[in-house]
Design a protein around this motif. Structure first.
Motif, short mmCIF file in Angstrom:
data_model
loop_
_atom_site.label_atom_id
_atom_site.label_comp_id
_atom_site.label_asym_id
_atom_site.label_seq_id
_atom_site.Cartn_x
_atom_site.Cartn_y
_atom_site.Cartn_z
N ILE A 12 0.90 -1.04 -0.01
CA ILE A 12 -0.01 -0.18 0.05
C ILE A 12 0.81 1.32 0.13
O ILE A 12 0.61 2.03 -0.70
N ALA A 13 1.92 1.25 0.78
CA ALA A 13 2.92 2.41 1.11
C ALA A 13 3.50 2.74 -0.54
O ALA A 13 3.62 3.74 -0.81
N MET A 14 3.94 1.70 -1.17
CA MET A 14 4.58 1.94 -2.67
C MET A 14 3.50 2.31 -3.45
O MET A 14 3.96 3.30 -3.99
N ARG A 15 2.52 1.75 -3.57
CA ARG A 15 1.49 2.20 -4.46
C ARG A 15 1.06 3.64 -4.43
O ARG A 15 0.68 4.30 -5.36
N ALA A 208 12.08 1.87 -2.21
CA ALA A 208 11.83 3.15 -2.45
C ALA A 208 10.99 3.90 -1.34
O ALA A 208 10.96 4.90 -0.89
N THR A 209 10.11 3.31 -0.84
CA THR A 209 9.25 3.38 0.45
C THR A 209 8.93 2.76 1.40
O THR A 209 8.26 2.93 2.45
N ASN A 210 9.93 1.90 1.71
CA ASN A 210 9.79 0.94 2.77
C ASN A 210 11.28 0.57 3.50
O ASN A 210 12.33 0.59 2.46
N ALA A 218 8.61 -7.93 1.61
CA ALA A 218 7.33 -7.50 0.77
C ALA A 218 7.35 -7.93 -0.58
O ALA A 218 6.40 -8.45 -1.48
N ALA A 219 8.35 -7.59 -1.37
CA ALA A 219 8.48 -7.47 -2.69
C ALA A 219 8.27 -9.06 -3.13
O ALA A 219 7.44 -9.64 -4.24
N LEU A 220 9.22 -10.04 -2.34
CA LEU A 220 9.13 -11.38 -2.86
C LEU A 220 7.90 -12.24 -2.55
O LEU A 220 7.35 -13.17 -3.10
#
Length: 265
Positions: A12-15, A208-210, A218-220
């Motif tokens: 959510i933070a990334m988006r 970039a945001t976490n 989270a990405a994985l």
């Protein structure tokens, strides 16, 4: 894990910010990596030339460097971008593709390691060799299991003060102190060229945001959940490829938290 942002919250933070991610990646990966970032909610930029890579890194939210189709000219751009990212405080991710294969690659990765990547993502053979161990890797293919690279990953993370991700059937992430394993994905994923390279770019978007460790996990986890969902309806690697992008775009924070399988290691 109680001391970690949940993957859903990180997504959510990334988006919310749609971070600009400078992706210095290989020719094979450029298209799929850009599409993966767009589907996930980030903004990709494939900027690698020495003349502008450093300047661009100063405005990017994160930088990713993949040495898959490295050349002397590209190496100059990589160094300029990494140095600029360090100066601006932006996180950057190193993907040491087949760095053990040739002397040129080994020298290039050694130089990039000196620039202190925030995160390193590779397959088991790459991580074992990067730590100084003897891997069974051949070309870009890993012939070592993820569990065989866990000790190497912990050593690299502690020595270089970085987060290390080893990806495979079950992924492993460590910062030298904390460590987790991430289950999920699909056997079809290795049949899609450059999907792992695209994951490196997605790690950059989350970073970039976490915080680096949370971003990597989270990405994985996002990749694993989207891959598992896409495989449910895919008839083979062709249909899996486009279904994966659709699933990546459809996954939201709540769904990711419900379906991600993250275990303390």
């Amino acid at each position: 894990m109680q001391d970690m942002t949940s993957p859903g919250a990180a997504l959510i933070a990334m988006r919310k910010q749609t971070p600009l991610v400078q992706c210095i990646t290989n020719f094979v990966a450029m298209n799929i990596a850009a599409n993966v970032l767009l589907a996930a909610g980030a903004s990709p930029a494939m900027v690698h030339a020495e003349e502008e890579a450093g300047e661009f890194a100063r405005i990017a939210g994160a930088l990713t460097i993949n040495i898959g189709t490295i050349s002397s000219a590209w190496m100059k751009g990589m160094r300029a971008a990494a140095e600029a990212a360090n100066e601006s405080g932006a996180p950057w991710v190193l993907d040491p593709v087949a760095h053990y294969a040739t002397g040129f690659r080994r020298k290039a990765v050694a130089a990039l390691l000196e620039l202190r990547p925030t995160i390193i993502r590779g397959n088991a053979s790459e991580i074992i060799a990067l730590s100084g161990g003897a891997s069974r890797g051949q070309g870009v293919d890993s012939r070592d299991a993820v569990e065989q690279a866990e000790t190497s990953a912990r050593y690299l993370a502690s020595t270089h003060e970085t987060v290390v991700a080893v990806t495979g059937v079950t992924d492993f992430v460590t910062d030298g102190e904390r460590a987790v394993r991430i289950e999920g994905g699909s056997p079809l994923m290795p049949q899609i060229t450059a999907l792992g390279c695209s994951l490196t770019c997605l790690v950059g978007a989350f970073a970039a945001t976490n915080a680096p460790f949370d971003a990597t996990v989270a990405a994985l986890a996002t990749f694993a959940v989207a891959g598992e969902e896409a495989a449910r309806k895919a008839d083979g690697p062709g249909s899996f490829s486009w279904r994966f992008l659709d699933c990546l775009a459809a996954v939201d924070g709540a769904f990711l938290d419900r379906h991600s399988r993250i275990l303390a290691a």
